[in-house]
Scaffold this active site. Structure first.
Site, mmCIF file in Angstrom:
data_model
loop_
_atom_site.group_PDB
_atom_site.id
_atom_site.type_symbol
_atom_site.label_atom_id
_atom_site.label_comp_id
_atom_site.label_asym_id
_atom_site.label_seq_id
_atom_site.Cartn_x
_atom_site.Cartn_y
_atom_site.Cartn_z
ATOM 1 N N ASP A 337 0.878 -1.146 0.000
ATOM 2 C CA ASP A 337 0.000 0.000 0.000
ATOM 3 C C ASP A 337 0.929 1.212 0.000
ATOM 4 O O ASP A 337 2.067 1.100 0.435
ATOM 5 C CB ASP A 337 -0.845 -0.042 1.273
ATOM 6 C CG ASP A 337 -1.837 1.082 1.333
ATOM 7 O OD1 ASP A 337 -2.433 1.381 0.295
ATOM 8 O OD2 ASP A 337 -2.006 1.654 2.417
ATOM 9 N N ASP A 530 -1.118 -0.630 6.047
ATOM 10 C CA ASP A 530 -1.146 -0.064 7.394
ATOM 11 C C ASP A 530 -2.450 -0.392 8.103
ATOM 12 O O ASP A 530 -2.685 0.026 9.220
ATOM 13 C CB ASP A 530 -0.910 1.446 7.355
ATOM 14 C CG ASP A 530 -1.930 2.155 6.485
ATOM 15 O OD1 ASP A 530 -2.814 1.477 5.942
ATOM 16 O OD2 ASP A 530 -1.846 3.380 6.350
ATOM 17 N N ASP A 534 -7.391 -1.095 4.259
ATOM 18 C CA ASP A 534 -6.915 -2.174 3.392
ATOM 19 C C ASP A 534 -6.978 -3.545 4.065
ATOM 20 O O ASP A 534 -6.350 -4.490 3.622
ATOM 21 C CB ASP A 534 -5.527 -1.882 2.802
ATOM 22 C CG ASP A 534 -4.529 -1.451 3.851
ATOM 23 O OD1 ASP A 534 -4.764 -1.763 5.024
ATOM 24 O OD2 ASP A 534 -3.526 -0.820 3.495
HETATM 25 P P1 ADP Z 1 -3.676 4.532 -0.491
HETATM 26 O O1 ADP Z 1 -3.850 3.386 -1.403
HETATM 27 O O2 ADP Z 1 -2.591 5.453 -0.975
HETATM 28 O O3 ADP Z 1 -3.488 4.132 0.937
HETATM 29 P P2 ADP Z 1 -6.500 5.140 -0.063
HETATM 30 O O4 ADP Z 1 -7.131 3.979 -0.737
HETATM 31 O O5 ADP Z 1 -6.543 5.152 1.418
HETATM 32 O O6 ADP Z 1 -5.009 5.404 -0.571
HETATM 33 O O7 ADP Z 1 -7.171 6.463 -0.617
HETATM 34 C C1 ADP Z 1 -7.162 6.722 -2.006
HETATM 35 C C2 ADP Z 1 -7.537 8.143 -2.318
HETATM 36 O O8 ADP Z 1 -8.871 8.381 -1.887
HETATM 37 C C3 ADP Z 1 -6.698 9.165 -1.612
HETATM 38 O O9 ADP Z 1 -5.541 9.460 -2.334
HETATM 39 C C4 ADP Z 1 -7.655 10.348 -1.531
HETATM 40 O O10 ADP Z 1 -7.638 11.058 -2.748
HETATM 41 C C5 ADP Z 1 -8.999 9.694 -1.379
HETATM 42 N N1 ADP Z 1 -9.393 9.597 0.035
HETATM 43 C C6 ADP Z 1 -9.483 8.467 0.776
HETATM 44 N N2 ADP Z 1 -9.871 8.734 2.023
HETATM 45 C C7 ADP Z 1 -9.987 10.076 2.102
HETATM 46 C C8 ADP Z 1 -10.345 10.990 3.140
HETATM 47 N N3 ADP Z 1 -10.623 10.581 4.370
HETATM 48 N N4 ADP Z 1 -10.367 12.301 2.831
HETATM 49 C C9 ADP Z 1 -10.072 12.727 1.614
HETATM 50 N N5 ADP Z 1 -9.731 11.943 0.607
HETATM 51 C C10 ADP Z 1 -9.694 10.629 0.820
HETATM 52 MG MG MG Z 2 -4.009 3.230 2.815
#
Ligand code: ADP
Ligand code: MG
Length: 637
Positions: A337, A530, A534
């Site tokens: 991730d 983390d 996920d």
């Molecule tokens: P990663 O795979 O990098 O851990 P996530 O799946 O957690 O990313 O989130 C993907 C995208 O969704 C983020 O880059 C953001 O644009 C958006 N996002 C997710 N959760 C939030 C949140 N709580 N507030 C704002 N944007 C969010």
């Molecule tokens: Mg994440």
């Protein structure tokens, strides 16, 4: 030694004390004129004293139609020896076998204890401040959430909490394997199991004792031992096939050669009866049975896993079971991730664009909408906002995984998230030319601007990827929900082979499935995350590794391996520990089988008697156990 072990030890001593004079009597070293049956009856005393439970287990095995185990081998061999008048040998074999059993039981107990001791984190007491300011030592179990406890220098933090007064350095080595002390001051969280080094800390507890980090970890470690590895199942299966074969061979050895001699008269010396020859061969068959007892393998395999789990634990790597240790050794693909795993997950606001209201006001709205989420973006945003959050301004918070947040702030419908969220709401978003994670904001259905935030790659990330390659990992892939540009930049910076961007959490699962499908044969895929949104991916991968998981229950639950701090170097370390452990397991199995094979051959040829057989067996077992204990020591890794 526990009660059962002491009991066995006493039985062994009593039997040995009876056995020695009897043996001297029966061999005629002490002259006597006792009739045969008296000696026989007397020998039964030490035999039954030391071996009754083995006989019982063998009988139970026969009754349950699962007769072929070591107890059965021992019983057949010793009963046959005694029936043939070799009382001394029969009893001695049983005696030595039990000495071996005692030894292994102590070794297993010791390494189990070692694991908890190595991770010296079990707190003994908590100092609770009474109203008059005096300190009272109480059982940590009795401390309620929200109690103020005092931790003096040199003491262990008994319960998780937040510092309300004082500053100090904490040694978290027992939790994380990291030897550098961690500085803490007011408002910082402290985790149970760390040791206070310098100053007095007043801490308000945030969890009950059994919900605290130390208890959770100990529970996890204790449960780990009960999850069996494939090799352990293999050993059980192996014994089920092996033992009948050995019994059959022994039977053939007892009957066929004498018959052959009887029929052909070859090798039948003058003056020796057929019965004497038969007796000779039955004894050889018994020796063969004793030699073939698979104790060394049966014991050293689980013990090696035990020790491996303990060794990893002491380096801040919690492996939830022996089966995962095995999978870990076969990992060829590692998927990551991005946010919080490869990057620090602490975003800084780098710009605010196209805001239809004051920039500061836009940030305030976004921070309030995000105030409840545990996503790193949310936490960074509230931090960047810098002012206290007024929770009464916010209601109806809805988090849409992989998209963002929708909430009502000051009576307005606020949406904060990526372009996908805006598309979903049918709000045209303005494109941003910055490389960074873009948070688009809409107020009451109207586009209100975006905030550009940027994250930093972890210090050791690049090194960690290189270390993985060295540990035998062939392919590294980064999976992220973030935009393509950011993904590309990060992947190039740290040398990850491939990346997939703009994935929703469920798409990450699909992606991991595809990657698993591309792995032929024994190659395994590990996913490192983390634990924030996920968990499904952690669960779907061949092996889920949660990192920086101290304090995050969801991750501890979903993962198979828990890295206690967020140092990405631990991934390669875990793989190397697992490989070492598997190598030791294989060494032990190989060594035991070779020694057995040689002894079997000697036994079948009549060159080894029962004494040699049992001493070889106990000897191999002791060596195998000592080798297994090496898994505990992984200092140079
Ligand atoms: P990663 O795979 O990098 O851990 P996530 O799946 O957690 O990313 O989130 C993907 C995208 O969704 C983020 O880059 C953001 O644009 C958006 N996002 C997710 N959760 C939030 C949140 N709580 N507030 C704002 N944007 C969010
Ligand atoms: Mg994440």
């Amino acid at each position: 030694m526990n009660k059962k072990q002491k009991h066995l030890l006493i039985r062994i001593i009593v039997a040995a004390v009876c056995f020695v004079p009897l043996y001297l009597l029966s061999e005629g070293i002490i002259p006597n004129r006792l009739p045969h049956w008296v000696i026989w009856a007397l020998f039964l005393i030490p035999y039954l004293t030391v071996g009754y439970d083995i006989l019982k287990k063998a009988a139970l095995g026969v009754k349950n139609r699962r007769p072929f185990d070591e107890c059965f081998l021992m019983t057949v061999a010793t009963v046959a020896a005694i029936a043939l008048g070799e009382y001394g040998e029969g009893v001695a074999v049983m005696l030595l076998y039990q000495v071996g059993e005692l030894f292994q039981s102590i070794a297993v107990g010791k390494s189990r204890k070692n694991i908890s001791e190595l991770m010296d984190i079990r707190p003994d007491y908590a100092n609770v401040e009474a109203e008059d300011g005096t300190l009272e030592r109480v059982d940590p179990d009795e401390v309620e959430i929200g109690t103020v406890i005092v931790i003096e220098p040199g003491e262990k933090v008994p319960i998780d909490g937040v510092v309300i007064e004082g500053a100090s350095a904490l040694n978290t080595a027992a939790l994380t394997g990291e030897s550098k002390p961690r500085e803490v001051g007011t408002d910082d969280t402290v985790l149970s199991g760390s040791i206070n080094l310098s100053g007095v800390l007043k801490v308000k507890t945030t969890a009950a004792f059994e919900e605290s980090t130390a208890s959770k970890i100990l529970e996890l470690v204790e449960n780990a031992a009960s999850r069996k590895a494939k090799s352990e199942h293999f050993v059980a299966k192996f014994a089920r096939v092996y033992t009948p074969i050995v019994c059959g061979t022994a039977l053939a050895l007892a009957v066929l050669p004498p018959l052959f001699i009887l029929i052909t008269k070859i090798g039948m010396p003058e003056g020796i009866t057929f019965w004497q020859i038969l007796r000779d061969w039955v004894l050889r068959a018994c020796t063969f049975l004793v030699i073939s007892c698979p104790c060394a393998v049966v014991i050293s395999v689980p013990l090696s896993f035990f020790a491996g789990l303990g060794g990893a634990g002491s380096r801040g790597i919690l492996i939830k079971g022996a089966n995962y240790l095995e999978t870990l050794a076969e990992v060829k693909t590692v998927a990551f991730d991005k946010t919080g795993t490869i990057t620090k997950g602490s975003f800084a606001v780098t710009a605010v664009h196209h805001s239809i209201i004051d920039n500061e006001a836009l940030l305030a709205l976004a921070a309030h909408a995000e105030c409840r989420s545990s996503h790193p973006i949310s936490q960074s945003l509230t931090k960047a906002y810098g002012k206290p959050i007024d929770p009464t301004r916010v209601s109806d918070i809805r988090e849409i995984s992989g998209h963002g947040i929708m909430a009502t702030v000051d009576g307005k419908a606020v949406a904060v998230g990526n372009e996908r969220l805006m598309n979903r709401l049918g709000i045209p978003a303005l494109h941003c030319h910055h490389v960074g994670t873009i948070l688009h904001i809409a107020i009451d259905g109207v586009y209100a601007g975006h905030i550009v935030i940027a994250d930093e790659v972890k210090e050791h990330a690049k090194e960690a990827i290189a270390a993985l390659k060295k540990a035998g990992v062939r392919r590294t892939v980064m999976l992220t929900g973030d935009v393509e540009a950011v993904a590309k930049q990060v992947a190039e910076e740290i040398g990850i082979d491939e990346y997939r961007a703009e994935l929703l959490p469920q798409e990450k699962v699909a992606c991991v499935e595809t990657l698993i499908g591309e792995n032929a044969g024994k190659k395994r895929l590990a996913f490192v995350g983390d634990g924030i949104n996920d968990a499904p991916v952690l669960a779907r991968a061949d092996l889920g590794i949660a990192m920086g998981a101290l304090g995050s229950d969801a991750a501890i639950e979903a993962a198979d391996v828990v890295l206690m701090d967020d140092d990405p170097n631990k991934i390669a370390k875990a793989i190397r520990i697992a490989k070492k452990c598997m190598r030791i397991v294989k060494e032990n199995i190989g060594f035991a089988l070779i020694v057995k094979a040689v002894c079997l051959l000697l036994g079948a040829l009549g060159l080894a008697n029962m004494w040699i057989a049992i001493i070889a067996d106990v000897g191999v077992m002791i060596l195998a156990v000592l080798n297994a204990v090496r898994c505990l020591f992984v200092k140079h890794l």
